[in-house]
Enzyme design. Structure first.
Site, PDB file in Angstrom:
ATOM      1  N   ARG A   1     -16.662 -35.569  45.215  1.00  0.00           N
ATOM      2  CA  ARG A   1     -16.962 -34.407  46.028  1.00  0.00           C
ATOM      3  C   ARG A   1     -17.661 -33.386  45.149  1.00  0.00           C
ATOM      4  NH1 ARG A   1     -14.387 -29.612  47.605  1.00  0.00           N
ATOM      5  NH2 ARG A   1     -14.848 -29.066  49.755  1.00  0.00           N
TER       6      ARG A   1
ATOM      7  N   LYS B   1      -9.500 -25.826  48.280  1.00  0.00           N
ATOM      8  CA  LYS B   1     -10.508 -25.515  49.296  1.00  0.00           C
ATOM      9  C   LYS B   1     -10.093 -24.216  49.981  1.00  0.00           C
ATOM     10  CE  LYS B   1     -12.584 -28.622  51.906  1.00  0.00           C
ATOM     11  NZ  LYS B   1     -12.739 -29.689  52.941  1.00  0.00           N
TER      12      LYS B   1
ATOM     13  N   SER C   1     -12.593 -36.525  58.269  1.00  0.00           N
ATOM     14  CA  SER C   1     -11.529 -35.514  58.214  1.00  0.00           C
ATOM     15  C   SER C   1     -11.147 -35.086  59.611  1.00  0.00           C
ATOM     16  CB  SER C   1     -12.017 -34.265  57.459  1.00  0.00           C
ATOM     17  OG  SER C   1     -12.210 -34.545  56.103  1.00  0.00           O
TER      18      SER C   1
END
Lengths: 212, 212
Positions: free
Chosen positions: B40, B138, B109
């Site tokens: 990521r 996040k 997700s």
């Protein structure tokens, strides 16, 4: 690959559109004579980028103007764009070509004489010479190359070229006379009070400069 | 599609690696028992992302652990990754599947019961249920679903699932017992003083929880 015309190449920037929807400014610009459009989105989510690309593609199709996607090969593939524009920090050209196929346009940014020499070993479809002049649109650019740089690079390069960076109505003629096949603009159209009229004026200058 | 094991799924974050090279932490983690790795990178240039993906792919290949790319289908294609993980703001699933083909893993997700219901209409290979708990990794996430949310979603969903968001040694067992097939962690391994040992401890907890 389909023929393409680099004469007046609009690169988008939503933050410079004075609050007008991007697709409106782009359509006006194309009506004024823009020959290529590059969608550049550095901060959008992938979904927003994709949706915008699909919208622009549908508009540009009726004008037969190719949509080029900046950097993002995934978006170019997903919307079956006319091509991809890559910079020196983007996907390596050979990888991009392999994934995109030979029928699509691929342009490469060159920021120095050495970049232009290196690009001669690649079958890119055009080079974007940048930045010609200082610009406020991009803040992470290499030093300005000036008209001399444009002249030198277009003499060395075996590829069609556009200049980009700080180009507007007052200096567009100089870029073409220095050897470029076209000019690429952002704010000169995106921020113009009347994008169609500005595009028309730029196009006239380019056409006159080419016929000299 | 190749079989895959969601048990202990590492999602990378270079900023949390305590200055250690990402590839070192990932390899240690895999030696400790990580079964999937998701790369990521939200701020890297496309070239840096590509180079890092190629490096990780080469490391993971010898451990037979699939490399999943977050969001960027271009990177997944370019490095021939094992798969792609998309969120609700990424490429639409149908477009991603068409471009990536049926042999690759695609995870999605889900951030709510409704997302999970919608995902039942898609042939995704797994769902990532997020965020389970509050997390500092996040900052743009939906409200925490909690163990109850995990339980509800895993009962509704027809897909294999991992929980993600705030999972560590102290709560890993709860996630599996709530119904998830695996746990996904970022800082619990990326920031661990000994990533291999932390991975091993997490794996033991998962294995024990599954055998209960």
């Amino acid at each position: 690959m389909a023929a393409f015309d680099l004469s007046l190449y609009l690169v988008t920037d939503r933050s410079l559109s004075l609050g007008r929807p991007l697709e409106t400014v782009v359509e006006e610009a194309v009506r004024g004579g823009v020959t290529m459009v590059q969608l550049r989105e550095k901060d959008a989510s992938t979904l927003d980028f994709y949706n915008l690309a699909m919208k622009l593609k549908s508009i540009l199709k009726s004008y037969n103007v190719p949509l080029i996607i900046n950097d993002r090969l995934d978006i170019a593939l997903a919307c079956d764009a006319g091509g991809l524009h890559i910079g020196q920090s983007d996907m390596p050209y050979s990888v991009a070509r392999k994934l995109l196929g030979k029928d699509k346009i691929i342009g490469l940014s060159v920021e120095s004489i050495q970049d232009a020499i290196d690009a001669n070993n690649l079958d890119v479809d055009y080079i974007g010479i940048s930045p010609v002049f200082g610009t406020q649109t991009k803040t992470d650019t290499a030093p300005a190359l000036g008209l001399e740089g444009i002249g030198e690079i277009t003499r060395i390069s075996g590829h069609p070229s556009v200049g980009i960076g700080g180009i507007n109505l007052t200096n567009a003629q100089d870029i073409i006379q220095a050897g470029a096949d076209g000019i690429s603009v952002v704010s000169a159209i995106m921020s113009a009070p009347d994008p169609q009229q500005s595009a028309r004026q730029l196009k006239e200058i380019i056409n006159k400069s080419k016929n000299k």
